[in-house]
Design an enzyme around this catalytic site. Sequence first.
Site, PDB file in Angstrom:
ATOM      1  N   ASN A   1      -2.054   0.208   7.345  1.00  0.00           N
ATOM      2  CA  ASN A   1      -1.631  -1.160   7.677  1.00  0.00           C
ATOM      3  C   ASN A   1      -0.834  -1.864   6.577  1.00  0.00           C
ATOM      4  O   ASN A   1      -0.736  -3.092   6.543  1.00  0.00           O
ATOM      5  CB  ASN A   1      -2.807  -1.991   8.202  1.00  0.00           C
ATOM      6  CG  ASN A   1      -3.865  -2.252   7.168  1.00  0.00           C
ATOM      7  OD1 ASN A   1      -3.713  -1.886   6.003  1.00  0.00           O
ATOM      8  ND2 ASN A   1      -4.938  -2.898   7.583  1.00  0.00           N
TER       9      ASN A   1
ATOM     10  N   TYR B   1     -12.441  -2.470  -3.227  1.00  0.00           N
ATOM     11  CA  TYR B   1     -12.979  -2.442  -1.864  1.00  0.00           C
ATOM     12  C   TYR B   1     -14.513  -2.418  -1.843  1.00  0.00           C
ATOM     13  O   TYR B   1     -15.101  -2.004  -0.844  1.00  0.00           O
ATOM     14  CB  TYR B   1     -12.408  -1.244  -1.102  1.00  0.00           C
ATOM     15  CG  TYR B   1     -10.997  -1.472  -0.585  1.00  0.00           C
ATOM     16  CD1 TYR B   1     -10.693  -2.560   0.240  1.00  0.00           C
ATOM     17  CD2 TYR B   1      -9.961  -0.598  -0.900  1.00  0.00           C
ATOM     18  CE1 TYR B   1      -9.403  -2.776   0.720  1.00  0.00           C
ATOM     19  CE2 TYR B   1      -8.665  -0.808  -0.411  1.00  0.00           C
ATOM     20  CZ  TYR B   1      -8.399  -1.893   0.396  1.00  0.00           C
ATOM     21  OH  TYR B   1      -7.130  -2.100   0.884  1.00  0.00           O
TER      22      TYR B   1
ATOM     23  N   LYS C   1       0.821  -1.212   0.000  1.00  0.00           N
ATOM     24  CA  LYS C   1       0.000   0.000   0.000  1.00  0.00           C
ATOM     25  C   LYS C   1       0.862   1.273   0.000  1.00  0.00           C
ATOM     26  O   LYS C   1       2.085   1.213   0.231  1.00  0.00           O
ATOM     27  CB  LYS C   1      -0.934  -0.033   1.224  1.00  0.00           C
ATOM     28  CG  LYS C   1      -1.992  -1.151   1.163  1.00  0.00           C
ATOM     29  CD  LYS C   1      -2.881  -1.126   2.412  1.00  0.00           C
ATOM     30  CE  LYS C   1      -3.972  -2.178   2.361  1.00  0.00           C
ATOM     31  NZ  LYS C   1      -4.830  -2.130   3.599  1.00  0.00           N
TER      32      LYS C   1
ATOM     33  N   HIS D   1      -2.153  -5.405   1.601  1.00  0.00           N
ATOM     34  CA  HIS D   1      -3.417  -6.128   1.395  1.00  0.00           C
ATOM     35  C   HIS D   1      -3.114  -7.534   0.912  1.00  0.00           C
ATOM     36  O   HIS D   1      -2.188  -7.740   0.124  1.00  0.00           O
ATOM     37  CB  HIS D   1      -4.262  -5.416   0.324  1.00  0.00           C
ATOM     38  CG  HIS D   1      -5.413  -6.247  -0.172  1.00  0.00           C
ATOM     39  ND1 HIS D   1      -6.629  -6.284   0.481  1.00  0.00           N
ATOM     40  CD2 HIS D   1      -5.516  -7.115  -1.218  1.00  0.00           C
ATOM     41  CE1 HIS D   1      -7.435  -7.134  -0.167  1.00  0.00           C
ATOM     42  NE2 HIS D   1      -6.785  -7.650  -1.189  1.00  0.00           N
TER      43      HIS D   1
ATOM     44  N   GLU E   1      -9.670 -10.654  -7.544  1.00  0.00           N
ATOM     45  CA  GLU E   1      -8.803  -9.493  -7.310  1.00  0.00           C
ATOM     46  C   GLU E   1      -7.588  -9.496  -8.242  1.00  0.00           C
ATOM     47  O   GLU E   1      -7.171  -8.441  -8.734  1.00  0.00           O
ATOM     48  CB  GLU E   1      -8.363  -9.461  -5.842  1.00  0.00           C
ATOM     49  CG  GLU E   1      -9.524  -9.159  -4.902  1.00  0.00           C
ATOM     50  CD  GLU E   1      -9.133  -9.165  -3.427  1.00  0.00           C
ATOM     51  OE1 GLU E   1      -7.955  -9.444  -3.105  1.00  0.00           O
ATOM     52  OE2 GLU E   1     -10.005  -8.885  -2.593  1.00  0.00           O
TER      53      GLU E   1
HETATM   54  P1  DAT Z   1      -7.834  -6.839   5.734  1.00  0.00           P
HETATM   55  O1  DAT Z   1      -7.076  -5.746   5.017  1.00  0.00           O
HETATM   56  O2  DAT Z   1      -7.045  -7.380   6.914  1.00  0.00           O
HETATM   57  O3  DAT Z   1      -8.324  -7.917   4.828  1.00  0.00           O
HETATM   58  P2  DAT Z   1     -10.599  -5.896   5.836  1.00  0.00           P
HETATM   59  O4  DAT Z   1     -10.801  -6.567   4.514  1.00  0.00           O
HETATM   60  O5  DAT Z   1     -11.550  -6.204   6.927  1.00  0.00           O
HETATM   61  O6  DAT Z   1      -9.112  -6.142   6.395  1.00  0.00           O
HETATM   62  O7  DAT Z   1     -10.640  -4.316   5.626  1.00  0.00           O
HETATM   63  C1  DAT Z   1      -9.987  -3.727   4.513  1.00  0.00           C
HETATM   64  C2  DAT Z   1      -9.236  -2.514   4.975  1.00  0.00           C
HETATM   65  O8  DAT Z   1     -10.159  -1.542   5.469  1.00  0.00           O
HETATM   66  C3  DAT Z   1      -8.289  -2.790   6.156  1.00  0.00           C
HETATM   67  O9  DAT Z   1      -7.020  -3.227   5.716  1.00  0.00           O
HETATM   68  C4  DAT Z   1      -8.222  -1.438   6.811  1.00  0.00           C
HETATM   69  C5  DAT Z   1      -9.613  -0.866   6.585  1.00  0.00           C
HETATM   70  N1  DAT Z   1     -10.484  -1.102   7.741  1.00  0.00           N
HETATM   71  C6  DAT Z   1     -11.087  -2.259   8.078  1.00  0.00           C
HETATM   72  N2  DAT Z   1     -11.815  -2.139   9.199  1.00  0.00           N
HETATM   73  C7  DAT Z   1     -11.658  -0.840   9.582  1.00  0.00           C
HETATM   74  C8  DAT Z   1     -12.146  -0.054  10.666  1.00  0.00           C
HETATM   75  N3  DAT Z   1     -12.960  -0.577  11.594  1.00  0.00           N
HETATM   76  N4  DAT Z   1     -11.766   1.254  10.742  1.00  0.00           N
HETATM   77  C9  DAT Z   1     -10.959   1.794   9.798  1.00  0.00           C
HETATM   78  N5  DAT Z   1     -10.457   1.111   8.756  1.00  0.00           N
HETATM   79  C10 DAT Z   1     -10.803  -0.184   8.647  1.00  0.00           C
HETATM   80 MG    MG Z   2      -9.770  -7.836   3.327  1.00  0.00          MG
END
Ligand code: DAT
Ligand code: MG
Length: 149
Positions: free
Chosen positions: A112, A49, A9, A115, A126
């Site tokens: 973070n 997303y 990222k 991805h 994806e």
């Molecule tokens: P991951 O990236 O571990 O697969 P995810 O698919 O649940 O996590 O979410 C995608 C991204 O969205 C994640 O990397 C960071 C952001 N995100 C997820 N939950 C969030 C939250 N509660 N507050 C802010 N950003 C969030």
């Molecule tokens: Mg995810």
Amino acid sequence: MERTLIIVKPDAVQRGLTGEIIKRFEARGLKIIGMKLLQVNRELAEKHYAVHRERPFFAGLVEYIISAPVVVLALEGTDAIAAARATIGATKPAEAAPGSIRGDYGLEIGRNLVHGSDSVENGVIEVANFFTEADLCGWSRDVDRWVFE
Ligand code: DAT
Ligand code: MG
């Protein structure tokens, strides 16, 4: 063989961690079959997303992912989805295990670093969102017999 889409990222690219992150997947044995640097446009970010469209963090997530270049990789391997997600670590870096990418380099959920696809089906979808079949290289790696049984 499973396929997973990895995105290094914008924060990771800006912080000079691209090589460090790619190195971990490569050293684990996952095979790189596609890789490129690009700045994601809004349309592609919203598609990638889409599952989070209704979430309050969606707008910020899209702004973040389009804010600067990313490096995307298509990786192939046995259990590539689970293996890559374990190497990445928990979504919230503060809860990610030491030794994982997020556990070693991250603090906040909105920065973070990386991805990884979360299921076999999403891995296929994806990878196709970011690479054409012509972009991908289905190569035979000489060490494969020492990585795959
Ligand atoms: P991951 O990236 O571990 O697969 P995810 O698919 O649940 O996590 O979410 C995608 C991204 O969205 C994640 O990397 C960071 C952001 N995100 C997820 N939950 C969030 C939250 N509660 N507050 C802010 N950003 C969030
Ligand atoms: Mg995810």
